[in-house]
Write a protein that holds these residues in place. Sequence first.
Motif, PDB file in Angstrom:
ATOM      1  N   GLY A  12      17.923 -17.480   6.953  1.00  8.58           N
ATOM      2  CA  GLY A  12      18.020 -16.536   8.060  1.00  8.58           C
ATOM      3  C   GLY A  12      17.317 -15.220   7.813  1.00  8.58           C
ATOM      4  O   GLY A  12      16.244 -15.167   7.193  1.00  8.58           O
ATOM      5  N   VAL A  13      17.932 -14.125   8.263  1.00  9.99           N
ATOM      6  CA  VAL A  13      17.308 -12.811   8.201  1.00  9.99           C
ATOM      7  C   VAL A  13      17.119 -12.320   6.776  1.00  9.99           C
ATOM      8  O   VAL A  13      16.318 -11.415   6.510  1.00  9.99           O
ATOM      9  N   ALA A  14      17.838 -12.920   5.827  1.00  9.02           N
ATOM     10  CA  ALA A  14      17.666 -12.531   4.421  1.00  9.02           C
ATOM     11  C   ALA A  14      16.253 -12.819   3.932  1.00  9.02           C
ATOM     12  O   ALA A  14      15.751 -12.150   3.016  1.00  9.02           O
ATOM     13  N   ALA A  15      15.572 -13.808   4.530  1.00 12.81           N
ATOM     14  CA  ALA A  15      14.228 -14.181   4.082  1.00 12.81           C
ATOM     15  C   ALA A  15      13.221 -13.040   4.262  1.00 12.81           C
ATOM     16  O   ALA A  15      12.565 -12.641   3.289  1.00 12.81           O
ATOM     17  N   PRO A  16      13.053 -12.487   5.459  1.00  6.78           N
ATOM     18  CA  PRO A  16      12.100 -11.380   5.597  1.00  6.78           C
ATOM     19  C   PRO A  16      12.528 -10.130   4.827  1.00  6.78           C
ATOM     20  O   PRO A  16      11.677  -9.379   4.341  1.00  6.78           O
ATOM     21  N   ILE A  17      13.856  -9.898   4.711  1.00 14.93           N
ATOM     22  CA  ILE A  17      14.324  -8.730   3.953  1.00 14.93           C
ATOM     23  C   ILE A  17      13.937  -8.870   2.480  1.00 14.93           C
ATOM     24  O   ILE A  17      13.409  -7.925   1.865  1.00 14.93           O
ATOM     25  N   LEU A  18      14.180 -10.040   1.907  1.00 13.32           N
ATOM     26  CA  LEU A  18      13.808 -10.268   0.510  1.00 13.32           C
ATOM     27  C   LEU A  18      12.295 -10.206   0.322  1.00 13.32           C
ATOM     28  O   LEU A  18      11.811  -9.736  -0.718  1.00 13.32           O
ATOM     29  N   LEU A  19      11.544 -10.664   1.299  1.00 14.03           N
ATOM     30  CA  LEU A  19      10.084 -10.597   1.215  1.00 14.03           C
ATOM     31  C   LEU A  19       9.609  -9.157   1.131  1.00 14.03           C
ATOM     32  O   LEU A  19       8.741  -8.813   0.317  1.00 14.03           O
ATOM     33  N   VAL A  20      10.183  -8.298   1.957  1.00 18.12           N
ATOM     34  CA  VAL A  20       9.812  -6.875   1.930  1.00 18.12           C
ATOM     35  C   VAL A  20      10.192  -6.238   0.600  1.00 18.12           C
ATOM     36  O   VAL A  20       9.429  -5.455   0.036  1.00 18.12           O
ATOM     37  N   VAL A  21      11.377  -6.577   0.075  1.00 16.99           N
ATOM     38  CA  VAL A  21      11.810  -6.034  -1.220  1.00 16.99           C
ATOM     39  C   VAL A  21      10.841  -6.450  -2.332  1.00 16.99           C
ATOM     40  O   VAL A  21      10.432  -5.630  -3.170  1.00 16.99           O
ATOM     41  N   LEU A  22      10.453  -7.718  -2.336  1.00 20.01           N
ATOM     42  CA  LEU A  22       9.516  -8.208  -3.346  1.00 20.01           C
ATOM     43  C   LEU A  22       8.175  -7.495  -3.225  1.00 20.01           C
ATOM     44  O   LEU A  22       7.553  -7.139  -4.244  1.00 20.01           O
ATOM     45  N   ARG A  23       7.724  -7.274  -2.007  1.00 19.32           N
ATOM     46  CA  ARG A  23       6.453  -6.569  -1.812  1.00 19.32           C
ATOM     47  C   ARG A  23       6.549  -5.117  -2.273  1.00 19.32           C
ATOM     48  O   ARG A  23       5.586  -4.571  -2.821  1.00 19.32           O
ATOM     49  N   ALA A  24       7.701  -4.480  -2.067  1.00 19.15           N
ATOM     50  CA  ALA A  24       7.870  -3.102  -2.520  1.00 19.15           C
ATOM     51  C   ALA A  24       7.801  -3.022  -4.039  1.00 19.15           C
ATOM     52  O   ALA A  24       7.133  -2.135  -4.604  1.00 19.15           O
ATOM     53  N   VAL A  25       8.475  -3.946  -4.721  1.00 20.31           N
ATOM     54  CA  VAL A  25       8.435  -3.962  -6.193  1.00 20.31           C
ATOM     55  C   VAL A  25       7.026  -4.255  -6.679  1.00 20.31           C
ATOM     56  O   VAL A  25       6.542  -3.652  -7.648  1.00 20.31           O
ATOM     57  N   GLN A  26       6.347  -5.160  -6.012  1.00 23.04           N
ATOM     58  CA  GLN A  26       4.951  -5.444  -6.350  1.00 23.04           C
ATOM     59  C   GLN A  26       4.088  -4.199  -6.196  1.00 23.04           C
ATOM     60  O   GLN A  26       3.224  -3.924  -7.033  1.00 23.04           O
ATOM     61  N   GLY A  27       4.313  -3.465  -5.116  1.00 24.42           N
ATOM     62  CA  GLY A  27       3.535  -2.252  -4.894  1.00 24.42           C
ATOM     63  C   GLY A  27       3.710  -1.247  -6.015  1.00 24.42           C
ATOM     64  O   GLY A  27       2.735  -0.621  -6.457  1.00 24.42           O
ATOM     65  N   LEU A  28       4.942  -1.083  -6.483  1.00 22.40           N
ATOM     66  CA  LEU A  28       5.191  -0.180  -7.609  1.00 22.40           C
ATOM     67  C   LEU A  28       4.414  -0.631  -8.844  1.00 22.40           C
ATOM     68  O   LEU A  28       3.768   0.176  -9.534  1.00 22.40           O
ATOM     69  N   PHE A  33       0.827  -1.209   0.000  1.00 22.61           N
ATOM     70  CA  PHE A  33       0.000   0.000   0.000  1.00 22.61           C
ATOM     71  C   PHE A  33       0.863   1.261   0.000  1.00 22.61           C
ATOM     72  O   PHE A  33       0.489   2.276  -0.589  1.00 22.61           O
ATOM     73  N   VAL A  34       2.012   1.191   0.666  1.00 23.97           N
ATOM     74  CA  VAL A  34       2.910   2.348   0.716  1.00 23.97           C
ATOM     75  C   VAL A  34       3.440   2.679  -0.676  1.00 23.97           C
ATOM     76  O   VAL A  34       3.558   3.849  -1.058  1.00 23.97           O
ATOM     77  N   PHE A  35       3.741   1.639  -1.454  1.00 24.27           N
ATOM     78  CA  PHE A  35       4.375   1.850  -2.748  1.00 24.27           C
ATOM     79  C   PHE A  35       3.387   2.007  -3.905  1.00 24.27           C
ATOM     80  O   PHE A  35       3.801   2.367  -5.005  1.00 24.27           O
ATOM     81  N   ARG A  36       2.119   1.716  -3.676  1.00 20.85           N
ATOM     82  CA  ARG A  36       1.148   1.847  -4.764  1.00 20.85           C
ATOM     83  C   ARG A  36       1.050   3.273  -5.311  1.00 20.85           C
ATOM     84  O   ARG A  36       1.094   3.471  -6.535  1.00 20.85           O
ATOM     85  N   PRO A  37       0.912   4.314  -4.468  1.00 19.87           N
ATOM     86  CA  PRO A  37       0.862   5.667  -5.030  1.00 19.87           C
ATOM     87  C   PRO A  37       2.152   6.045  -5.760  1.00 19.87           C
ATOM     88  O   PRO A  37       2.108   6.763  -6.763  1.00 19.87           O
ATOM     89  N   VAL A  38       3.296   5.564  -5.249  1.00 18.26           N
ATOM     90  CA  VAL A  38       4.569   5.832  -5.925  1.00 18.26           C
ATOM     91  C   VAL A  38       4.552   5.200  -7.312  1.00 18.26           C
ATOM     92  O   VAL A  38       4.980   5.798  -8.305  1.00 18.26           O
ATOM     93  N   GLY A  39       4.045   3.976  -7.399  1.00 19.66           N
ATOM     94  CA  GLY A  39       3.922   3.311  -8.686  1.00 19.66           C
ATOM     95  C   GLY A  39       2.976   4.033  -9.623  1.00 19.66           C
ATOM     96  O   GLY A  39       3.203   4.070 -10.845  1.00 19.66           O
ATOM     97  N   SER A  40       1.922   4.630  -9.077  1.00 15.12           N
ATOM     98  CA  SER A  40       0.984   5.403  -9.902  1.00 15.12           C
ATOM     99  C   SER A  40       1.684   6.579 -10.567  1.00 15.12           C
ATOM    100  O   SER A  40       1.451   6.883 -11.741  1.00 15.12           O
ATOM    101  N   VAL A  41       2.538   7.251  -9.797  1.00  5.55           N
ATOM    102  CA  VAL A  41       3.267   8.395 -10.351  1.00  5.55           C
ATOM    103  C   VAL A  41       4.297   7.929 -11.379  1.00  5.55           C
ATOM    104  O   VAL A  41       4.393   8.483 -12.486  1.00  5.55           O
ATOM    105  N   LEU A  42       5.057   6.893 -11.035  1.00  4.54           N
ATOM    106  CA  LEU A  42       6.105   6.396 -11.918  1.00  4.54           C
ATOM    107  C   LEU A  42       5.537   5.859 -13.229  1.00  4.54           C
ATOM    108  O   LEU A  42       5.925   6.299 -14.324  1.00  4.54           O
ATOM    109  N   PHE A  43       4.613   4.911 -13.140  1.00  4.85           N
ATOM    110  CA  PHE A  43       4.088   4.297 -14.358  1.00  4.85           C
ATOM    111  C   PHE A  43       3.053   5.176 -15.038  1.00  4.85           C
ATOM    112  O   PHE A  43       2.817   5.044 -16.240  1.00  4.85           O
ATOM    113  N   GLY A  44       2.439   6.081 -14.266  1.00  2.00           N
ATOM    114  CA  GLY A  44       1.575   7.073 -14.901  1.00  2.00           C
ATOM    115  C   GLY A  44       2.381   7.964 -15.833  1.00  2.00           C
ATOM    116  O   GLY A  44       1.957   8.295 -16.937  1.00  2.00           O
ATOM    117  N   HIS A  45       3.580   8.342 -15.373  1.00  2.91           N
ATOM    118  CA  HIS A  45       4.471   9.157 -16.203  1.00  2.91           C
ATOM    119  C   HIS A  45       4.854   8.399 -17.476  1.00  2.91           C
ATOM    120  O   HIS A  45       4.787   8.940 -18.589  1.00  2.91           O
TER     121      HIS A  45
END
Length: 446
Positions: free
Chosen positions: A124-140, A77-89
């Motif tokens: 290890g800790v790379a799992a939740p970090i990668l999950l957040v990164v994937l969700r951010a890209v999805q949001g865009l 949800f945080v990245f959806r408006p950012v994606g709107s601006v980026l891909f809208g452009h």
Amino acid sequence: MSTEVLSPPSPAGPTGTPDRAAVRRINLASMAGTTIEYYDYFIYGTAAALVFGKVFFPGAGAVVGALAAFGTFAVVFVFRPVGSVLFGHIGDRLGRKRTLILTLMMMGLCTVAVGLLPGAATIGVAAPILLVVLRAVQGLAVGGEWAGAALFASENAPDGRRGRFALYPQVGATLAFALAAATFLAVDLGIGETSEAFVSWGWRVPFVLSALLIGVGLWVRLRTTETPVFTAAAAARTSTPRAVPFLEVWRRQPRTMLLATGLTTGVFASMSIASVYLTSYATSSLGMSTAGILVIDIIGSVATVAITAAAAVLSDRFGRRPFVLAGCIALAVWSLVLFPLIDTRSPLAIGTGIVVLLGLIGLAYGPLGAYLPEMFSTRHRYTGAGLSYNLGGVVGGAGILVAAAPLAASGWGPIALGLCMAVLLLISVGCLSGLPETRDRSLTAE
């Protein structure tokens, strides 16, 4: 004070009617992305509730792990408006088709990657970090997907049929809910949601299966052409540098942006309650089985698909505003009835409450596929429609989920959540009263 520039009432769009094969491609191309988008939304929410705490945050404890899992759900949800601006452009400058191909690939590949991502026990800790990164890209990607699909449908539509063409992105969202519920129902009946197999690999099946949707969507979108409205606008442009679409839409149509965002807020609040919150509430608070609530969700989804399509088609004849208005008012009334009804714990009452709620959402949601694009000029239509849609999703959809637990725990109980829904829907009604009917508005005006 800025003066808004609106398209005058005139011919509704392209005058030529595409042949049947082209129409099928247009319909499938506009539906594929939103189906994947909402399929991911629904399966991620279910998986976050059931297993993500154990898989990605095993050392955090049950409560903290669950909160962390839902935190990754909220990242999109945080990245959806950012994606709107980026891909809208990109969409307003380079075209709808190539932008849709890009958003589909980003969104779909990230969904599959979540299904293949090793858990914390493995990396290890790379799992939740990668999950957040994937969700951010999805949001865009999600931020740019819906507007592109709605514009691709409406800008290809012949005169007087924009609602009929633009129903497919809307139906894609409701169809995805049915697909997600059916997939998890099959997994639940096959191996059980509490089994070791489900925690190990069962939850991954719905994510990996999305590859089939991606393949179909990409094949169809590669076989389509750019919309005639954008092509004509691009051919008519001069070499004079143009303003950034994001800045231009706020300069030229600020009032429309604010009202359109307010309009979608109540609709998205209702969608989040129906598709995410009530599934958890019915199983955790009302004692209903997972299989039982998933069957109700599937029945409700079928009703929503039918009503969404009917409202979109009929809006070509009677206008967009009457259906959106009727849907928002009916939803506001039903939100006050909803929790007292389902709190009786009767399976019939729970089913009735959820199915009616989903059906009324279709009444309001169906015409929006044509209505939002019709509000904005061609030069910034992608940005305007997408940003207002996604801001409404953040404020209404994410906002009410964040407020759900404290509202339900208040002295009023779940009724407070129904009251909150009603208030947001009345805000939508107020915003709609300030927006014009757009059924006969030209899409070709700059």
